[in-house]
Design a protein around this motif. Structure first.
Motif, PDB file in Angstrom:
ATOM      1  N   TYR A  18     -19.644 -14.174 -40.209  1.00  0.00           N
ATOM      2  CA  TYR A  18     -21.005 -14.504 -39.783  1.00  0.00           C
ATOM      3  C   TYR A  18     -21.046 -15.901 -39.162  1.00  0.00           C
ATOM      4  CZ  TYR A  18     -25.950 -15.654 -39.952  1.00  0.00           C
ATOM      5  OH  TYR A  18     -27.209 -16.065 -39.620  1.00  0.00           O
ATOM      6  N   GLN A  19     -20.422 -16.881 -39.816  1.00  0.00           N
ATOM      7  CA  GLN A  19     -20.415 -18.247 -39.303  1.00  0.00           C
ATOM      8  C   GLN A  19     -19.703 -18.305 -37.946  1.00  0.00           C
ATOM      9  OE1 GLN A  19     -18.260 -21.134 -41.606  1.00  0.00           O
ATOM     10  NE2 GLN A  19     -19.131 -22.837 -40.475  1.00  0.00           N
ATOM     11  N   THR A  20     -18.595 -17.591 -37.828  1.00  0.00           N
ATOM     12  CA  THR A  20     -17.854 -17.558 -36.573  1.00  0.00           C
ATOM     13  C   THR A  20     -18.714 -16.959 -35.463  1.00  0.00           C
ATOM     14  OG1 THR A  20     -15.762 -17.332 -37.754  1.00  0.00           O
ATOM     15  CG2 THR A  20     -15.785 -16.639 -35.453  1.00  0.00           C
ATOM     16  N   MET A  21     -19.400 -15.872 -35.745  1.00  0.00           N
ATOM     17  CA  MET A  21     -20.222 -15.217 -34.738  1.00  0.00           C
ATOM     18  C   MET A  21     -21.438 -16.061 -34.366  1.00  0.00           C
ATOM     19  SD  MET A  21     -18.342 -12.829 -33.986  1.00  0.00           S
ATOM     20  CE  MET A  21     -19.394 -12.178 -32.726  1.00  0.00           C
ATOM     21  N   GLU A  22     -22.025 -16.745 -35.339  1.00  0.00           N
ATOM     22  CA  GLU A  22     -23.141 -17.639 -35.038  1.00  0.00           C
ATOM     23  C   GLU A  22     -22.695 -18.731 -34.079  1.00  0.00           C
ATOM     24  OE1 GLU A  22     -26.541 -17.762 -35.824  1.00  0.00           O
ATOM     25  OE2 GLU A  22     -26.050 -15.686 -36.277  1.00  0.00           O
ATOM     26  N   ALA A  23     -21.493 -19.253 -34.288  1.00  0.00           N
ATOM     27  CA  ALA A  23     -20.961 -20.277 -33.390  1.00  0.00           C
ATOM     28  C   ALA A  23     -20.794 -19.718 -31.985  1.00  0.00           C
ATOM     29  CB  ALA A  23     -19.632 -20.804 -33.921  1.00  0.00           C
ATOM     30  N   ALA A  24     -20.281 -18.508 -31.868  1.00  0.00           N
ATOM     31  CA  ALA A  24     -20.058 -17.893 -30.554  1.00  0.00           C
ATOM     32  C   ALA A  24     -21.374 -17.634 -29.831  1.00  0.00           C
ATOM     33  CB  ALA A  24     -19.266 -16.594 -30.720  1.00  0.00           C
ATOM     34  N   ILE A 128     -13.272 -25.344 -32.336  1.00  0.00           N
ATOM     35  CA  ILE A 128     -14.268 -25.376 -33.399  1.00  0.00           C
ATOM     36  C   ILE A 128     -13.627 -24.705 -34.608  1.00  0.00           C
ATOM     37  CG2 ILE A 128     -16.574 -24.669 -34.134  1.00  0.00           C
ATOM     38  CD1 ILE A 128     -17.365 -24.572 -31.161  1.00  0.00           C
ATOM     39  N   GLY A 129     -13.257 -25.503 -35.586  1.00  0.00           N
ATOM     40  CA  GLY A 129     -12.582 -25.000 -36.783  1.00  0.00           C
ATOM     41  C   GLY A 129     -13.571 -24.351 -37.733  1.00  0.00           C
ATOM     42  N   TYR A 171     -13.618 -29.940 -33.515  1.00  0.00           N
ATOM     43  CA  TYR A 171     -14.799 -30.071 -34.356  1.00  0.00           C
ATOM     44  C   TYR A 171     -14.583 -29.239 -35.613  1.00  0.00           C
ATOM     45  CZ  TYR A 171     -16.602 -31.292 -29.751  1.00  0.00           C
ATOM     46  OH  TYR A 171     -16.775 -31.843 -28.512  1.00  0.00           O
ATOM     47  N   PHE A 172     -15.043 -29.768 -36.730  1.00  0.00           N
ATOM     48  CA  PHE A 172     -14.879 -29.060 -37.996  1.00  0.00           C
ATOM     49  C   PHE A 172     -16.211 -29.058 -38.738  1.00  0.00           C
ATOM     50  CE2 PHE A 172     -10.813 -30.739 -36.686  1.00  0.00           C
ATOM     51  CZ  PHE A 172     -10.027 -29.607 -36.765  1.00  0.00           C
ATOM     52  N   PRO A 173     -17.166 -28.238 -38.261  1.00  0.00           N
ATOM     53  CA  PRO A 173     -18.507 -28.235 -38.869  1.00  0.00           C
ATOM     54  C   PRO A 173     -18.482 -27.632 -40.271  1.00  0.00           C
ATOM     55  CG  PRO A 173     -18.309 -26.463 -37.277  1.00  0.00           C
ATOM     56  CD  PRO A 173     -17.041 -27.277 -37.178  1.00  0.00           C
ATOM     57  N   ARG A 174     -19.333 -28.178 -41.102  1.00  0.00           N
ATOM     58  CA  ARG A 174     -19.494 -27.638 -42.454  1.00  0.00           C
ATOM     59  C   ARG A 174     -20.769 -26.816 -42.565  1.00  0.00           C
ATOM     60  NH1 ARG A 174     -16.683 -32.385 -45.595  1.00  0.00           N
ATOM     61  NH2 ARG A 174     -14.828 -31.179 -46.001  1.00  0.00           N
ATOM     62  N   PHE A 175     -21.724 -27.108 -41.666  1.00  0.00           N
ATOM     63  CA  PHE A 175     -23.026 -26.461 -41.742  1.00  0.00           C
ATOM     64  C   PHE A 175     -23.424 -25.948 -40.363  1.00  0.00           C
ATOM     65  CE2 PHE A 175     -22.897 -30.116 -44.623  1.00  0.00           C
ATOM     66  CZ  PHE A 175     -22.944 -29.454 -45.838  1.00  0.00           C
ATOM     67  N   GLU A 176     -24.207 -24.867 -40.326  1.00  0.00           N
ATOM     68  CA  GLU A 176     -24.667 -24.285 -39.068  1.00  0.00           C
ATOM     69  C   GLU A 176     -25.474 -25.277 -38.242  1.00  0.00           C
ATOM     70  OE1 GLU A 176     -26.564 -20.436 -39.261  1.00  0.00           O
ATOM     71  OE2 GLU A 176     -25.305 -19.932 -40.984  1.00  0.00           O
ATOM     72  N   GLY A 177     -26.172 -26.180 -38.900  1.00  0.00           N
ATOM     73  CA  GLY A 177     -26.989 -27.160 -38.200  1.00  0.00           C
ATOM     74  C   GLY A 177     -26.189 -28.105 -37.317  1.00  0.00           C
ATOM     75  N   GLN A 178     -24.884 -28.157 -37.485  1.00  0.00           N
ATOM     76  CA  GLN A 178     -24.038 -29.030 -36.673  1.00  0.00           C
ATOM     77  C   GLN A 178     -23.669 -28.389 -35.330  1.00  0.00           C
ATOM     78  OE1 GLN A 178     -21.290 -29.504 -40.170  1.00  0.00           O
ATOM     79  NE2 GLN A 178     -21.157 -31.589 -39.369  1.00  0.00           N
ATOM     80  N   PHE A 179     -23.819 -27.086 -35.198  1.00  0.00           N
ATOM     81  CA  PHE A 179     -23.378 -26.394 -33.993  1.00  0.00           C
ATOM     82  C   PHE A 179     -24.097 -26.842 -32.712  1.00  0.00           C
ATOM     83  CE2 PHE A 179     -21.688 -23.144 -37.032  1.00  0.00           C
ATOM     84  CZ  PHE A 179     -20.366 -23.323 -36.694  1.00  0.00           C
ATOM     85  N   GLU A 181     -25.256 -29.658 -31.756  1.00  0.00           N
ATOM     86  CA  GLU A 181     -24.684 -30.943 -31.308  1.00  0.00           C
ATOM     87  C   GLU A 181     -23.288 -30.748 -30.727  1.00  0.00           C
ATOM     88  OE1 GLU A 181     -23.223 -35.066 -33.381  1.00  0.00           O
ATOM     89  OE2 GLU A 181     -25.025 -34.113 -34.190  1.00  0.00           O
ATOM     90  N   ILE A 182     -22.523 -29.857 -31.322  1.00  0.00           N
ATOM     91  CA  ILE A 182     -21.177 -29.560 -30.814  1.00  0.00           C
ATOM     92  C   ILE A 182     -21.274 -28.954 -29.425  1.00  0.00           C
ATOM     93  CG2 ILE A 182     -19.161 -28.078 -31.137  1.00  0.00           C
ATOM     94  CD1 ILE A 182     -19.567 -28.475 -34.199  1.00  0.00           C
ATOM     95  N   TYR A 183     -22.175 -27.984 -29.223  1.00  0.00           N
ATOM     96  CA  TYR A 183     -22.327 -27.338 -27.921  1.00  0.00           C
ATOM     97  C   TYR A 183     -22.713 -28.345 -26.850  1.00  0.00           C
ATOM     98  CZ  TYR A 183     -22.812 -23.340 -31.057  1.00  0.00           C
ATOM     99  OH  TYR A 183     -22.643 -22.426 -32.055  1.00  0.00           O
ATOM    100  N   SER A 184     -23.660 -29.226 -27.165  1.00  0.00           N
ATOM    101  CA  SER A 184     -24.082 -30.195 -26.154  1.00  0.00           C
ATOM    102  C   SER A 184     -22.965 -31.190 -25.864  1.00  0.00           C
ATOM    103  CB  SER A 184     -25.371 -30.912 -26.578  1.00  0.00           C
ATOM    104  OG  SER A 184     -25.168 -31.662 -27.748  1.00  0.00           O
ATOM    105  N   ASP A 185     -22.144 -31.526 -26.841  1.00  0.00           N
ATOM    106  CA  ASP A 185     -21.006 -32.415 -26.617  1.00  0.00           C
ATOM    107  C   ASP A 185     -19.981 -31.746 -25.702  1.00  0.00           C
ATOM    108  OD1 ASP A 185     -19.684 -34.955 -27.216  1.00  0.00           O
ATOM    109  OD2 ASP A 185     -18.197 -33.713 -28.260  1.00  0.00           O
ATOM    110  N   ILE A 186     -19.700 -30.474 -25.938  1.00  0.00           N
ATOM    111  CA  ILE A 186     -18.755 -29.738 -25.095  1.00  0.00           C
ATOM    112  C   ILE A 186     -19.299 -29.642 -23.667  1.00  0.00           C
ATOM    113  CG2 ILE A 186     -17.699 -27.486 -24.651  1.00  0.00           C
ATOM    114  CD1 ILE A 186     -17.503 -27.147 -27.724  1.00  0.00           C
ATOM    115  N   ALA A 187     -20.580 -29.332 -23.521  1.00  0.00           N
ATOM    116  CA  ALA A 187     -21.175 -29.206 -22.191  1.00  0.00           C
ATOM    117  C   ALA A 187     -21.136 -30.533 -21.441  1.00  0.00           C
ATOM    118  CB  ALA A 187     -22.623 -28.713 -22.316  1.00  0.00           C
TER     119      ALA A 187
END
Length: 188
Positions: A18-24, A128-129, A171-179, A181-187
């Motif tokens: 679920y976490q992996t798919m939410e990230a995708a 994204i680990g 990136y090694f997020p622990r919580f969904e709320g971090q995603f 910020e990760i996406y905007s950093d990658i973009a």
């Protein structure tokens, strides 16, 4: 930008799918209309679920095909090498977004050879680990023995090495709320 979204899809860590798919899904949602994306899932081998498209709906459809993993193998080195080869002739801004635990069970490609390919490539890897949640799950249940801990550290270091040597980031997020910020950093 042209992005290959590479997603680990094995039942090795099915409880964290679920976490992996939410990230995708979140990453695809963060793409601009002029960006191209391909969706590649991997377990024993890479499978192109959607070739390069600007159509977000097609990318979402490809992600929706990832329901129940079939294999426990995660051949990370093979998929990284294969994706780098597929990206080598693409002109312009390009990147690989790798959503993975960082584990490799039995790739044909060796780690050192994969690192050489990563370093020689002009395609940055943004890793994204997904192992953080699993690590905490194991730790809470007292399963974090020495070999388990070393396996997770090695997986994280592999992702870090791919990112650093390619000019990307890990990136090694622990919580969904971090995603987001990760996406905007990658973009950026």
């Amino acid at each position: 930008m042209t992005v290959a979204l590479v997603i680990e899809f094995s039942d090795l860590f099915w409880q964290f799918l679920y976490q992996t798919m939410e990230a995708a899904y979140g990453f695809v949602n963060s793409l601009r209309p002029e960006d191209w994306v391909a969706v590649i899932a991997y377990d024993m081998r890479p499978e192109i679920l959607q070739d390069f498209t600007r159509n977000k709906a097609a990318a979402y459809d490809a992600l929706n095909m990832m329901r129940i993993p079939s294999f426990s193998e995660t051949n990370l080195f093979d998929v990284v090498a294969d994706t780098l080869k597929r990206m080598q002739d693409i002109v312009g801004k390009k990147a690989i977004v790798l959503i993975s635990s960082g584990m490799d069970t039995f790739s044909k490609m060796r780690y050192d050879h994969t690192l050489k390919l990563v370093q020689a490539s002009d395609t940055p890897i943004y890793a994204i680990g997904t192992g953080q949640a699993l690590r905490e799950w194991y730790d809470a249940r007292g399963y974090m023995g020495g070999s388990t801990q070393i396996g997770f550290l090695q997986a994280d270091n592999q992702l870090r090495s791919f990112a650093r040597l390619s000019g990307g980031r890990a990136y090694f997020p622990r919580f969904e709320g971090q995603f987001p910020e990760i996406y905007s950093d990658i973009a950026a």
